[in-house]
Design a protein around this motif. Sequence first.
Motif, PDB file in Angstrom:
ATOM      1  N   GLU A 406       0.831  -1.218   0.000  1.00  0.00           N
ATOM      2  CA  GLU A 406       0.000   0.000   0.000  1.00  0.00           C
ATOM      3  C   GLU A 406       0.863   1.265   0.000  1.00  0.00           C
ATOM      4  O   GLU A 406       0.535   2.263  -0.644  1.00  0.00           O
ATOM      5  N   GLU A 407       1.991   1.205   0.734  1.00  0.00           N
ATOM      6  CA  GLU A 407       2.887   2.364   0.845  1.00  0.00           C
ATOM      7  C   GLU A 407       3.454   2.747  -0.522  1.00  0.00           C
ATOM      8  O   GLU A 407       3.539   3.921  -0.871  1.00  0.00           O
ATOM      9  N   ILE A 408       3.839   1.745  -1.305  1.00  0.00           N
ATOM     10  CA  ILE A 408       4.383   2.016  -2.648  1.00  0.00           C
ATOM     11  C   ILE A 408       3.268   2.400  -3.614  1.00  0.00           C
ATOM     12  O   ILE A 408       3.428   3.294  -4.455  1.00  0.00           O
ATOM     13  N   TRP A 409       2.112   1.763  -3.486  1.00  0.00           N
ATOM     14  CA  TRP A 409       0.981   2.073  -4.368  1.00  0.00           C
ATOM     15  C   TRP A 409       0.519   3.526  -4.210  1.00  0.00           C
ATOM     16  O   TRP A 409       0.112   4.168  -5.170  1.00  0.00           O
ATOM     17  N   LYS A 410       0.570   4.021  -2.950  1.00  0.00           N
ATOM     18  CA  LYS A 410       0.185   5.429  -2.719  1.00  0.00           C
ATOM     19  C   LYS A 410       1.081   6.364  -3.527  1.00  0.00           C
ATOM     20  O   LYS A 410       0.649   7.383  -4.043  1.00  0.00           O
ATOM     21  N   GLU A 411       2.354   5.998  -3.622  1.00  0.00           N
ATOM     22  CA  GLU A 411       3.336   6.830  -4.326  1.00  0.00           C
ATOM     23  C   GLU A 411       3.248   6.637  -5.845  1.00  0.00           C
ATOM     24  O   GLU A 411       3.455   7.565  -6.619  1.00  0.00           O
ATOM     25  N   PHE A 412       2.937   5.391  -6.271  1.00  0.00           N
ATOM     26  CA  PHE A 412       2.898   5.055  -7.703  1.00  0.00           C
ATOM     27  C   PHE A 412       1.583   4.326  -8.026  1.00  0.00           C
ATOM     28  O   PHE A 412       1.565   3.104  -8.214  1.00  0.00           O
ATOM     29  N   PRO A 413       0.473   5.068  -8.080  1.00  0.00           N
ATOM     30  CA  PRO A 413      -0.847   4.438  -8.272  1.00  0.00           C
ATOM     31  C   PRO A 413      -1.002   3.703  -9.600  1.00  0.00           C
ATOM     32  O   PRO A 413      -1.863   2.840  -9.731  1.00  0.00           O
ATOM     33  N   SER A 414      -0.175   4.022 -10.581  1.00  0.00           N
ATOM     34  CA  SER A 414      -0.301   3.360 -11.888  1.00  0.00           C
ATOM     35  C   SER A 414       0.390   1.998 -11.934  1.00  0.00           C
ATOM     36  O   SER A 414       0.220   1.244 -12.890  1.00  0.00           O
ATOM     37  N   PHE A 415       1.184   1.671 -10.919  1.00  0.00           N
ATOM     38  CA  PHE A 415       1.890   0.390 -10.895  1.00  0.00           C
ATOM     39  C   PHE A 415       0.893  -0.765 -10.752  1.00  0.00           C
ATOM     40  O   PHE A 415      -0.096  -0.662 -10.026  1.00  0.00           O
ATOM     41  N   THR A 416       1.196  -1.873 -11.415  1.00  0.00           N
ATOM     42  CA  THR A 416       0.443  -3.109 -11.175  1.00  0.00           C
ATOM     43  C   THR A 416       0.963  -3.743  -9.883  1.00  0.00           C
ATOM     44  O   THR A 416       2.042  -3.373  -9.398  1.00  0.00           O
ATOM     45  N   GLN A 417       0.218  -4.719  -9.346  1.00  0.00           N
ATOM     46  CA  GLN A 417       0.693  -5.389  -8.137  1.00  0.00           C
ATOM     47  C   GLN A 417       2.037  -6.073  -8.393  1.00  0.00           C
ATOM     48  O   GLN A 417       2.927  -6.067  -7.526  1.00  0.00           O
ATOM     49  N   TYR A 418       2.186  -6.627  -9.594  1.00  0.00           N
ATOM     50  CA  TYR A 418       3.465  -7.273  -9.938  1.00  0.00           C
ATOM     51  C   TYR A 418       4.618  -6.260  -9.878  1.00  0.00           C
ATOM     52  O   TYR A 418       5.688  -6.550  -9.345  1.00  0.00           O
ATOM     53  N   GLN A 419       4.389  -5.073 -10.432  1.00  0.00           N
ATOM     54  CA  GLN A 419       5.442  -4.045 -10.426  1.00  0.00           C
ATOM     55  C   GLN A 419       5.801  -3.606  -9.003  1.00  0.00           C
ATOM     56  O   GLN A 419       6.970  -3.393  -8.682  1.00  0.00           O
ATOM     57  N   VAL A 420       4.774  -3.467  -8.133  1.00  0.00           N
ATOM     58  CA  VAL A 420       5.016  -3.069  -6.744  1.00  0.00           C
ATOM     59  C   VAL A 420       5.832  -4.148  -6.028  1.00  0.00           C
ATOM     60  O   VAL A 420       6.835  -3.859  -5.362  1.00  0.00           O
ATOM     61  N   ARG A 421       5.411  -5.393  -6.175  1.00  0.00           N
ATOM     62  CA  ARG A 421       6.125  -6.495  -5.513  1.00  0.00           C
ATOM     63  C   ARG A 421       7.550  -6.616  -6.038  1.00  0.00           C
ATOM     64  O   ARG A 421       8.493  -6.846  -5.269  1.00  0.00           O
ATOM     65  N   SER A 422       7.697  -6.458  -7.345  1.00  0.00           N
ATOM     66  CA  SER A 422       9.024  -6.558  -7.953  1.00  0.00           C
ATOM     67  C   SER A 422       9.941  -5.438  -7.450  1.00  0.00           C
ATOM     68  O   SER A 422      11.120  -5.667  -7.139  1.00  0.00           O
ATOM     69  N   ALA A 423       9.392  -4.218  -7.337  1.00  0.00           N
ATOM     70  CA  ALA A 423      10.189  -3.072  -6.861  1.00  0.00           C
ATOM     71  C   ALA A 423      10.660  -3.296  -5.424  1.00  0.00           C
ATOM     72  O   ALA A 423      11.819  -3.020  -5.087  1.00  0.00           O
ATOM     73  N   LEU A 424       9.775  -3.808  -4.559  1.00  0.00           N
ATOM     74  CA  LEU A 424      10.138  -4.068  -3.161  1.00  0.00           C
ATOM     75  C   LEU A 424      11.127  -5.224  -3.055  1.00  0.00           C
ATOM     76  O   LEU A 424      12.061  -5.188  -2.251  1.00  0.00           O
ATOM     77  N   ALA A 425      10.936  -6.252  -3.881  1.00  0.00           N
ATOM     78  CA  ALA A 425      11.847  -7.403  -3.865  1.00  0.00           C
ATOM     79  C   ALA A 425      13.256  -6.984  -4.272  1.00  0.00           C
ATOM     80  O   ALA A 425      14.250  -7.463  -3.714  1.00  0.00           O
ATOM     81  N   LYS A 426      13.356  -6.059  -5.239  1.00  0.00           N
ATOM     82  CA  LYS A 426      14.676  -5.571  -5.667  1.00  0.00           C
ATOM     83  C   LYS A 426      15.406  -4.845  -4.532  1.00  0.00           C
ATOM     84  O   LYS A 426      16.623  -4.729  -4.551  1.00  0.00           O
ATOM     85  N   CYS A 427      14.639  -4.339  -3.577  1.00  0.00           N
ATOM     86  CA  CYS A 427      15.252  -3.660  -2.422  1.00  0.00           C
ATOM     87  C   CYS A 427      15.637  -4.641  -1.313  1.00  0.00           C
ATOM     88  O   CYS A 427      16.049  -4.233  -0.229  1.00  0.00           O
ATOM     89  N   GLY A 428      15.476  -5.946  -1.571  1.00  0.00           N
ATOM     90  CA  GLY A 428      15.908  -6.956  -0.606  1.00  0.00           C
ATOM     91  C   GLY A 428      14.830  -7.392   0.362  1.00  0.00           C
ATOM     92  O   GLY A 428      15.132  -7.991   1.391  1.00  0.00           O
ATOM     93  N   LEU A 429      13.571  -7.104   0.044  1.00  0.00           N
ATOM     94  CA  LEU A 429      12.472  -7.494   0.940  1.00  0.00           C
ATOM     95  C   LEU A 429      11.824  -8.775   0.438  1.00  0.00           C
ATOM     96  O   LEU A 429      11.582  -8.948  -0.763  1.00  0.00           O
ATOM     97  N   THR A 430      11.523  -9.698   1.372  1.00  0.00           N
ATOM     98  CA  THR A 430      10.910 -10.970   1.015  1.00  0.00           C
ATOM     99  C   THR A 430       9.387 -10.817   0.945  1.00  0.00           C
ATOM    100  O   THR A 430       8.837  -9.783   1.353  1.00  0.00           O
ATOM    101  N   THR A 431       8.704 -11.856   0.481  1.00  0.00           N
ATOM    102  CA  THR A 431       7.241 -11.835   0.394  1.00  0.00           C
ATOM    103  C   THR A 431       6.613 -11.556   1.750  1.00  0.00           C
ATOM    104  O   THR A 431       5.640 -10.795   1.861  1.00  0.00           O
ATOM    105  N   ASP A 432       7.172 -12.175   2.818  1.00  0.00           N
ATOM    106  CA  ASP A 432       6.632 -11.952   4.173  1.00  0.00           C
ATOM    107  C   ASP A 432       6.696 -10.473   4.552  1.00  0.00           C
ATOM    108  O   ASP A 432       5.753  -9.922   5.120  1.00  0.00           O
ATOM    109  N   HIS A 433       7.834  -9.833   4.234  1.00  0.00           N
ATOM    110  CA  HIS A 433       7.989  -8.406   4.557  1.00  0.00           C
ATOM    111  C   HIS A 433       7.027  -7.559   3.733  1.00  0.00           C
ATOM    112  O   HIS A 433       6.393  -6.632   4.253  1.00  0.00           O
TER     113      HIS A 433
END
Length: 517
Positions: A406-433
């Motif tokens: 939700e935190e990333i979606w607020k900043e980038f509302p046009s992102f798909t869920q895949y793009q949001v998850r991919s962006a967070l994963a690239k920062c070293g965060l796991t699915t649980d995080h």
Amino acid sequence: MSILNVENLSHGFGDRAIFNNVSFRLLKGEHIGLIGANGEGKSTFMNIIIGKLQPDEGKVEWSKNVRVGYLDQHTVLEKGMTLRDVLKSAYAFLFEMETNMNSICDKMGDASEEELTTMMEELGMIQDLLMAHDFYVIDSKIEEISHAFDLDEIGLDRDVTDLSGGQRTKVLLAKLLLEKPDILLLDEPTNYLDVPHIEWLKRYLLDYENAFILISHDIPFLNSVVNLIYHMDQQELNRYVGDYDKFQEVYAVKKAQITAAYNRQQQEIAELEDFVARNKARVSTRNMAMSRQKKLDKMDKIELMREKPKPEFNFINARAAGKYIFETKDLVIGYDEPLSKSLNLSMERGQKIVLTGANGIGKTTLLKSILGLIPPISGEATLGDYLYIGYFEQEMPSGNTSTCIEEIWKEFPSFTQYQVRSALAKCGLTTDHIESQVRVLSGGEQAKVRLCKLLNKETNILLLDEPTNHLDVDAKEELKRALMEYKGSILLICHEPDFYEGLATDLWDCSKWSLKI
């Protein structure tokens, strides 16, 4: 002699396991570095051993009469308390002892001879404790520690809620050291501390006779003060003798040995499976095939160490900015009162400037004044043309109940869920995080969420306020690499020379213009 015993500890949050059957013991005089990637549970472990959190399973046992001092980054300082009040509260238990001593003295007139003997013994014991903990020189001890941390320059009668992050850390650390606990538990004590005070703390810990447990991602600091490493990784806690560099050597050998054993076993398994497949159907070799199958079934399979997801930071460069990023004219920064002299500063395109100097002299205030987030006392700051600004704040606002997605979606509302998850994963965060609320994450994981916002927008000027605080070693190294490759301009507040050396084109010593020195 064991001071702390932790046996068969298991703990988790929801369906996310943090520890599984972990055991640990602390011996007298041990100087322990507790290390591990962001989110592995280092602060959670500290909170369990001091009793703030109850584990799901296992037990924690301290020796009798052990006084534990814990430096917690999230301690709340109440409005209305002065620095002197906070420092004096370090002696609260001694004032209680004095009250108890006075109460005993009041009762002595009516006591029998036998009771009098017992009372005299108790008075002697209390008196010894008061002497050992500097009760009769409290004021001079407060003055001494205040001077060591430059708190006297801030003003001991100042309200603690007016302090910067670094000043707050110094007050909490000074209070802890005044308490003279038997055991020190330090959770990232160098965050927000400037270089002279990190050096002071280093000398203090080197001479410290009692045991301590230290969480830190500041490797030079860690190397200089610890003699044991406990590595928290994949729900396990493993002990290594020596400093962090020695741990890395031993850990690399251990990983290589496990990998070699795994490869040998995989080859053996392949050969056995091949033999079984070729011979189980033939009567003459069926018994031999069944024997090989039993061996396969009973084999204790070696598992490779699961690699942590390493962060990948790549900033998106916007079009080039104008020649000047910002200029100040007779700028005086501050809130109720001035923090600086009149400033006439300018920053040109391509510069990578690091702001240095002690805590509380106005580095963060300068950043916010340049951005127009707070009004100056006088003068002005003018931003240049064609700026695409990225701003990294020291801390996230408290009380945020959003999930990372939700935190990333607020900043980038046009992102798909895949793009949001991919962006967070690239920062070293796991699915649980990624699916957790931001507020339950560790300080390092929260910093990665804030960095994720910065990495996914086009910028040509980055204003970064202590971005390395809480980040683990891998994330720090990757952030430095990304900033070195960044084509835009950078204005950075950082207290780690190891991080900004080779990155900065200019160092601005803010103590030269501060009115707080």
